[in-house]
Write an enzyme that holds these catalytic residues in place. Structure first.
Site, mmCIF file in Angstrom:
data_model
loop_
_atom_site.group_PDB
_atom_site.id
_atom_site.type_symbol
_atom_site.label_atom_id
_atom_site.label_comp_id
_atom_site.label_asym_id
_atom_site.label_seq_id
_atom_site.Cartn_x
_atom_site.Cartn_y
_atom_site.Cartn_z
ATOM 1 N N LYS A 82 -34.429 2.163 14.754
ATOM 2 C CA LYS A 82 -33.254 2.805 15.372
ATOM 3 C C LYS A 82 -33.623 4.191 15.928
ATOM 4 O O LYS A 82 -33.296 4.511 17.073
ATOM 5 C CB LYS A 82 -32.101 2.904 14.359
ATOM 6 C CG LYS A 82 -31.624 1.531 13.877
ATOM 7 C CD LYS A 82 -30.466 1.629 12.933
ATOM 8 C CE LYS A 82 -30.799 2.284 11.610
ATOM 9 N NZ LYS A 82 -31.835 1.575 10.821
ATOM 10 N N THR A 83 -34.310 4.981 15.103
ATOM 11 C CA THR A 83 -34.715 6.316 15.559
ATOM 12 C C THR A 83 -35.661 6.194 16.750
ATOM 13 O O THR A 83 -35.557 6.933 17.736
ATOM 14 C CB THR A 83 -35.424 7.062 14.408
ATOM 15 O OG1 THR A 83 -34.578 7.022 13.262
ATOM 16 C CG2 THR A 83 -35.744 8.492 14.767
ATOM 17 N N ASP A 127 -27.993 10.178 13.235
ATOM 18 C CA ASP A 127 -28.451 9.181 12.276
ATOM 19 C C ASP A 127 -27.398 9.080 11.165
ATOM 20 O O ASP A 127 -26.673 10.049 10.911
ATOM 21 C CB ASP A 127 -29.803 9.634 11.698
ATOM 22 C CG ASP A 127 -30.594 8.472 11.138
ATOM 23 O OD1 ASP A 127 -30.145 7.320 11.248
ATOM 24 O OD2 ASP A 127 -31.691 8.726 10.588
ATOM 25 N N THR A 176 -26.827 2.086 9.068
ATOM 26 C CA THR A 176 -27.244 0.906 8.313
ATOM 27 C C THR A 176 -25.998 0.154 7.846
ATOM 28 O O THR A 176 -26.101 -0.917 7.281
ATOM 29 C CB THR A 176 -28.051 1.339 7.068
ATOM 30 O OG1 THR A 176 -27.323 2.381 6.403
ATOM 31 C CG2 THR A 176 -29.426 1.853 7.441
ATOM 32 N N ARG A 235 -41.708 -0.504 9.516
ATOM 33 C CA ARG A 235 -42.110 0.641 8.681
ATOM 34 C C ARG A 235 -43.014 0.177 7.543
ATOM 35 O O ARG A 235 -44.023 0.812 7.249
ATOM 36 C CB ARG A 235 -40.874 1.343 8.112
ATOM 37 C CG ARG A 235 -41.220 2.354 7.031
ATOM 38 C CD ARG A 235 -40.054 3.229 6.653
ATOM 39 N NE ARG A 235 -39.691 4.117 7.722
ATOM 40 C CZ ARG A 235 -38.431 4.413 8.069
ATOM 41 N NH1 ARG A 235 -37.433 3.881 7.404
ATOM 42 N NH2 ARG A 235 -38.197 5.230 9.050
HETATM 43 N N1 LIG Z 1 -40.132 -2.419 17.634
HETATM 44 C C1 LIG Z 1 -41.086 -1.631 17.140
HETATM 45 N N2 LIG Z 1 -42.331 -1.662 17.666
HETATM 46 C C2 LIG Z 1 -43.291 -0.889 17.130
HETATM 47 N N3 LIG Z 1 -43.124 -0.038 16.087
HETATM 48 C C3 LIG Z 1 -41.908 0.036 15.561
HETATM 49 C C4 LIG Z 1 -40.829 -0.737 16.050
HETATM 50 N N4 LIG Z 1 -39.731 -0.460 15.332
HETATM 51 C C5 LIG Z 1 -40.093 0.458 14.436
HETATM 52 N N5 LIG Z 1 -41.393 0.756 14.558
HETATM 53 C C6 LIG Z 1 -42.138 1.694 13.720
HETATM 54 O O1 LIG Z 1 -41.556 1.700 12.425
HETATM 55 C C7 LIG Z 1 -41.383 3.024 11.935
HETATM 56 C C8 LIG Z 1 -39.941 3.206 11.516
HETATM 57 O O2 LIG Z 1 -39.092 3.134 12.658
HETATM 58 P P1 LIG Z 1 -37.773 4.021 12.787
HETATM 59 O O3 LIG Z 1 -37.971 5.358 12.141
HETATM 60 O O4 LIG Z 1 -37.403 4.006 14.210
HETATM 61 O O5 LIG Z 1 -36.768 3.167 11.942
HETATM 62 P P2 LIG Z 1 -35.236 3.442 11.639
HETATM 63 O O6 LIG Z 1 -34.528 2.151 11.848
HETATM 64 O O7 LIG Z 1 -34.745 4.611 12.412
HETATM 65 O O8 LIG Z 1 -35.247 3.801 10.102
HETATM 66 P P3 LIG Z 1 -34.279 4.811 9.312
HETATM 67 O O9 LIG Z 1 -32.932 4.200 9.375
HETATM 68 O O10 LIG Z 1 -34.864 4.840 7.922
HETATM 69 O O11 LIG Z 1 -34.385 6.145 10.000
HETATM 70 C C9 LIG Z 1 -41.842 3.953 13.061
HETATM 71 O O12 LIG Z 1 -43.119 4.448 12.759
HETATM 72 C C10 LIG Z 1 -41.976 3.092 14.284
HETATM 73 O O13 LIG Z 1 -43.133 3.428 14.949
#
Ligand SMILES: Nc1ncnc2c1ncn2[C@@H]1O[C@H](COP(=O)(O)OP(=O)(O)OP(=O)(O)O)[C@@H](O)[C@H]1O
Length: 377
Positions: A82-83, A127, A176, A235
């Site tokens: 998401k981030t 977030d 989430t 992740r």
């Molecule tokens: N589709 C994707 N392709 C490549 N890498 C990804 C992808 N999605 C996530 N990642 C990797 O996974 C890690 C976590 O992603 P991210 O921080 O965007 O998740 P999030 O959903 O925002 O989690 P949170 O809710 O805990 O913040 C990052 O290092 C990112 O590089």
């Protein structure tokens, strides 16, 4: 870097807590390590084809019109991107990203300050938007809809609201728990994308890409092995990759091959399904102590020496998702897949059941690494 979920334990047994290498959340240190691995543009973002395609249309259309796109809501479990997508949205729009979060905004005034400092076309990433305080939420509705905040001047009966207009901007909200968002806030988002868990094949691509960015070579078989144990979460895939790289450097010859992947994941007690020690203890207790259940959550938690909340929020969601345990009104039950995964035969249904009744026959375990049932209780 893995999280440590330190929780209490009883009777002087070894704490179960261990490092949860398979947790889908990240601490600040890990987020810093992740930064280098984030895809920067939509075309680098692996998987989530539907959301990616829809988002690409929204963004391209906005760029073509020279306007800001609709506000975007991204929902889905932690660690799915998401981030990363919020950052990509800003990059695709050629603008900058401001980052805040629901818990960081305690008062409506905090949000008003953030909003009034936005520049035209900027993306504001919020977030955990479901954790915004109610007054801030209400202020956000107006800002998203009318690009206006009402700044309150004075206190009590003499207070008055001075409307302040804002330049157009785009909110990207991440949650989430989409279900917790009040409908009026949800309705302000013109585009909602739900991120799902990734397939093993997609995670393999994430791992190969990340290895390239880390400047290390990885064999296809190793990427395949790691992807299968990553719980559908990039992740976790990236975290396991870093641990395999460590093993290859320290105990191997630097090559990330199948042997290195298996050996490293054995060290970290992550089995073929991505279960760790706590997950296996919960399953083990359910099967060997309670004959497969049903058993209440708190009893199960005491048996493995953990807090009920830890079992419920940390171990259970993945076990349920994998079809290893079921939740019934009478308690948790082990599914046939759970027995099979532990290499055990379920007890005969005609045999009386009770604590200790599930002293099932081992049929040759499918798991690797760690102990089957390690409470010492
Ligand atoms: N589709 C994707 N392709 C490549 N890498 C990804 C992808 N999605 C996530 N990642 C990797 O996974 C890690 C976590 O992603 P991210 O921080 O965007 O998740 P999030 O959903 O925002 O989690 P949170 O809710 O805990 O913040 C990052 O290092 C990112 O590089």
């Amino acid at each position: 870097m893995a999280d440590f979920d330190r929780v209490g334990y009883e009777d002087g047994h070894e704490p179960f807590t261990s490092e949860r290498i398979v947790t889908s959340t990240a601490d600040d240190l890990e987020r810093a390590a992740e930064a280098a691995l984030r895809p920067r543009r939509l075309e680098e973002f692996v998987g989530q084809l539907v959301v990616r395609d829809q988002l690409s249309l929204v963004l391209q259309a906005a760029v073509a019109r020279g306007a800001t796109p609709d506000h975007v809501l991204l929902s889905g479990p932690p660690g799915l991107g998401k981030t990363t997508l919020a950052m990509i949205i800003a990059a695709e729009l050629g603008t900058s990203l401001r980052v805040t979060s629901g818990p960081a905004i305690q008062h409506a005034g905090d949000l008003a300050a953030v909003l009034s400092s936005l520049e035209e076309g900027e993306v504001l990433f919020i977030d955990e938007i479901h954790r915004l305080a109610r007054p801030a939420e209400e202020l956000l509705y107006v800002a998203m809809e009318d690009f206006r905040v009402d700044v309150v001047v004075g206190k009590g009966a003499g207070a008055s609201a001075i409307p302040l207009s804002l330049p157009p901007f785009t909110v990207v909200g991440a949650t989430t728990r989409a279900g917790l968002l009040p409908a009026p806030l949800r309705d302000r988002f013109g585009f909602t994308g739900h991120l799902d868990f990734y397939s093993a094949e997609e995670l393999e691509r994430v791992i190969i890409r990340s290895a390239g960015l880390l400047g290390v070579e990885i064999k296809h078989a190793a990427a395949h092995e790691i992807s299968g144990r990553s719980r559908g979460t990039p992740r976790i895939a990236n975290r396991l990759l870093r641990r395999v790289r460590d093993w290859a450097q320290v105990r191997g010859d630097g090559t990330m091959d199948l042997r290195a992947a298996r050996a490293a994941l054995e060290v970290y007690e992550v089995d073929e399904l991505g279960l760790d020690r706590l997950d296996r203890a919960v399953l083990g207790a359910l099967c060997t102590r309670f004959g497969g259940g049903p058993v209440g959550l708190s009893t199960l938690a005491v048996t493995v020496g953990e807090e009920s909340e830890t079992v419920e929020t940390v171990a259970e969601p993945f076990l349920v998702r994998e079809g290893l345990i079921g939740r019934t009104p009478r308690g948790r039950v082990a599914t046939p897949a759970a027995w099979a995964h532990l290499g055990l035969t379920p007890p005969d249904p005609l045999t009386p059941r009770g604590p200790g009744a599930g002293l099932a026959q081992r049929t040759g375990s499918a798991r690797s690494g760690g102990t089957l049932f390690d409470t010492g209780a």
